[in-house]
Design an enzyme around this catalytic site. Structure first.
Site, PDB file in Angstrom:
ATOM      1  N   ASP A 194       2.307 -59.995  78.346  1.00  0.00           N
ATOM      2  CA  ASP A 194       3.482 -59.333  78.919  1.00  0.00           C
ATOM      3  C   ASP A 194       3.238 -58.915  80.366  1.00  0.00           C
ATOM      4  OD1 ASP A 194       4.804 -59.660  76.566  1.00  0.00           O
ATOM      5  OD2 ASP A 194       4.724 -57.566  75.950  1.00  0.00           O
ATOM      6  N   ARG A 200      10.359 -61.516  77.223  1.00  0.00           N
ATOM      7  CA  ARG A 200       9.788 -62.843  77.464  1.00  0.00           C
ATOM      8  C   ARG A 200       8.326 -62.727  77.908  1.00  0.00           C
ATOM      9  NH1 ARG A 200      13.098 -67.164  78.564  1.00  0.00           N
ATOM     10  NH2 ARG A 200      11.117 -68.298  78.486  1.00  0.00           N
ATOM     11  N   ASP A 221      -1.422 -47.521  90.584  1.00  0.00           N
ATOM     12  CA  ASP A 221      -1.617 -48.837  89.986  1.00  0.00           C
ATOM     13  C   ASP A 221      -0.647 -49.866  90.534  1.00  0.00           C
ATOM     14  OD1 ASP A 221       0.836 -48.328  88.615  1.00  0.00           O
ATOM     15  OD2 ASP A 221      -0.247 -47.422  86.947  1.00  0.00           O
ATOM     16  N   SER A 257      -2.609 -45.674  78.535  1.00  0.00           N
ATOM     17  CA  SER A 257      -1.698 -45.827  77.395  1.00  0.00           C
ATOM     18  C   SER A 257      -1.737 -47.239  76.825  1.00  0.00           C
ATOM     19  CB  SER A 257      -0.267 -45.474  77.805  1.00  0.00           C
ATOM     20  OG  SER A 257       0.256 -46.407  78.720  1.00  0.00           O
ATOM     21  N   TYR A 263      -0.590 -45.596  83.063  1.00  0.00           N
ATOM     22  CA  TYR A 263      -0.172 -46.763  82.267  1.00  0.00           C
ATOM     23  C   TYR A 263      -1.385 -47.492  81.692  1.00  0.00           C
ATOM     24  CZ  TYR A 263       2.553 -51.066  81.296  1.00  0.00           C
ATOM     25  OH  TYR A 263       3.165 -52.142  80.718  1.00  0.00           O
ATOM     26  N   ARG A 292       4.144 -38.973  94.583  1.00  0.00           N
ATOM     27  CA  ARG A 292       4.998 -39.089  95.771  1.00  0.00           C
ATOM     28  C   ARG A 292       4.353 -38.387  96.968  1.00  0.00           C
ATOM     29  NH1 ARG A 292       9.374 -35.622  97.027  1.00  0.00           N
ATOM     30  NH2 ARG A 292       9.399 -34.854  94.877  1.00  0.00           N
ATOM     31  N   ASP A 331       3.149 -35.096  87.584  1.00  0.00           N
ATOM     32  CA  ASP A 331       2.359 -36.193  88.140  1.00  0.00           C
ATOM     33  C   ASP A 331       3.196 -37.104  89.037  1.00  0.00           C
ATOM     34  OD1 ASP A 331      -0.085 -35.446  87.069  1.00  0.00           O
ATOM     35  OD2 ASP A 331       0.227 -36.551  85.209  1.00  0.00           O
ATOM     36  N   GLY A 332       4.481 -37.275  88.707  1.00  0.00           N
ATOM     37  CA  GLY A 332       5.336 -38.091  89.554  1.00  0.00           C
ATOM     38  C   GLY A 332       5.504 -37.500  90.938  1.00  0.00           C
TER      39      GLY A 332
END
Length: 280
Positions: free
Chosen positions: A169, A150, A140, A185, A182, A75, A70-71
């Site tokens: 977050d 933080r 995304d 998940s 993402y 690209r 998928d990466g």
């Protein structure tokens, strides 16, 4: 083969020239490239190997064949964005949700693509504005804490209407193609291909009112970092493209450009979803 607006391919056209995009780790391909070259020779198709900065100079290419996961697909979709060239993948990665052809079916699948069975699918993109710069996201855009561990306070609005602030977050904004990355998940909604919408999902919100949203075109998202002492990082398709300091704004909306994903008739969204994520 079905045609889609912007595609250089027409119904039943045979492919005579194809670009090739390879996995970043050649060892992951094994004999994949040699197998592709054998099919191309048998079908009389010229293969053009791509590299950084070479995509713009590929005349007469009708399709891009990706050997990777998928990466690598992401690209390639970026590289061929706006060029009217569909990108179809043979999965040499782990999940391979964006790939239409399993690695053990390379020969049969690629031969069908060369014979004209490929079906291009147009997918929405995002336009992201941060720090005076504009970026296009295929999957995304994420505004997240720039300091590990933080929490940040994000004020947000949709279509000019204020939703208040959320301690969290970060916030994920995804396209339909990116909704299974993402966003999925993190518990966000899955958007089927064909929807002209984006999904908004908070990451670890400390607020019971913060729920995922599905937003149509024309209702842009604006995010302000209201954290006094923590900056935000702005990620586009997993790459950090900028930062948002205190009271700085990031704007995200559905873009004018469309990515062009190649598929085969039986490699539908539902079938890929079941195979990739283990649904019975």
């Amino acid at each position: 083969m079905s045609s889609t607006a912007g595609s250089t391919l027409q119904s039943a056209d045979r492919v005579t020239r194809a670009a090739v995009v390879l996995h970043g780790r050649p060892a992951a391909l094994g004999s994949g490239l040699e197998r592709l070259e054998t099919v191309a020779a048998e079908q009389g198709v010229e293969l053009v190997m791509t590299g950084d900065g070479q995509v713009a100079a590929l005349p007469d290419v009708q399709v891009a064949i990706v050997l990777g996961g998928d990466g690598t697909m992401l690209r390639a979709l970026h590289a061929f964005l706006g060029k009217g060239i569909p990108v179809i993948g043979v999965n040499f990665g782990r999940v391979g949700f964006l790939s239409a052809i399993p690695r053990d079916e390379l020969e049969a699948g690629v031969a069908r693509v060369f014979a004209g069975e490929l079906e291009p699918v147009e997918l929405a993109t995002l336009e992201v504005e941060a720090g005076g710069q504009r970026h296009v996201a295929v999957n995304d855009a994420v505004v997240t804490s720039g300091v590990l561990g933080r929490m940040v306070e994000l004020e947000w609005s949709i279509g000019g209407e204020d939703f208040g602030s959320v301690p969290c977050d970060g916030l994920i904004c995804s396209t339909p193609s990116g909704s299974t990355a993402y966003n999925l998940s993190n518990g966000g909604p899955v958007l089927m291909w064909g929807l002209d919408a984006m999904a908004l999902t908070f990451v670890a919100p400390h607020d019971l009112r913060a729920r995922p949203f599905v937003v149509p075109r024309g209702h842009d998202l604006h995010i302000w970092n209201r954290t006094p002492d923590v900056g935000c990082a702005v990620l586009v398709d997993g790459h950090r493209v900028g930062d948002a300091g205190t009271d700085e704004r990031v704007s995200i909306g559905l873009g004018e450009q469309r990515s062009l994903l190649g598929t085969l008739p039986e490699a539908t969204f539902v079938r890929r979803y079941r195979q990739s994520f283990g649904s019975a």
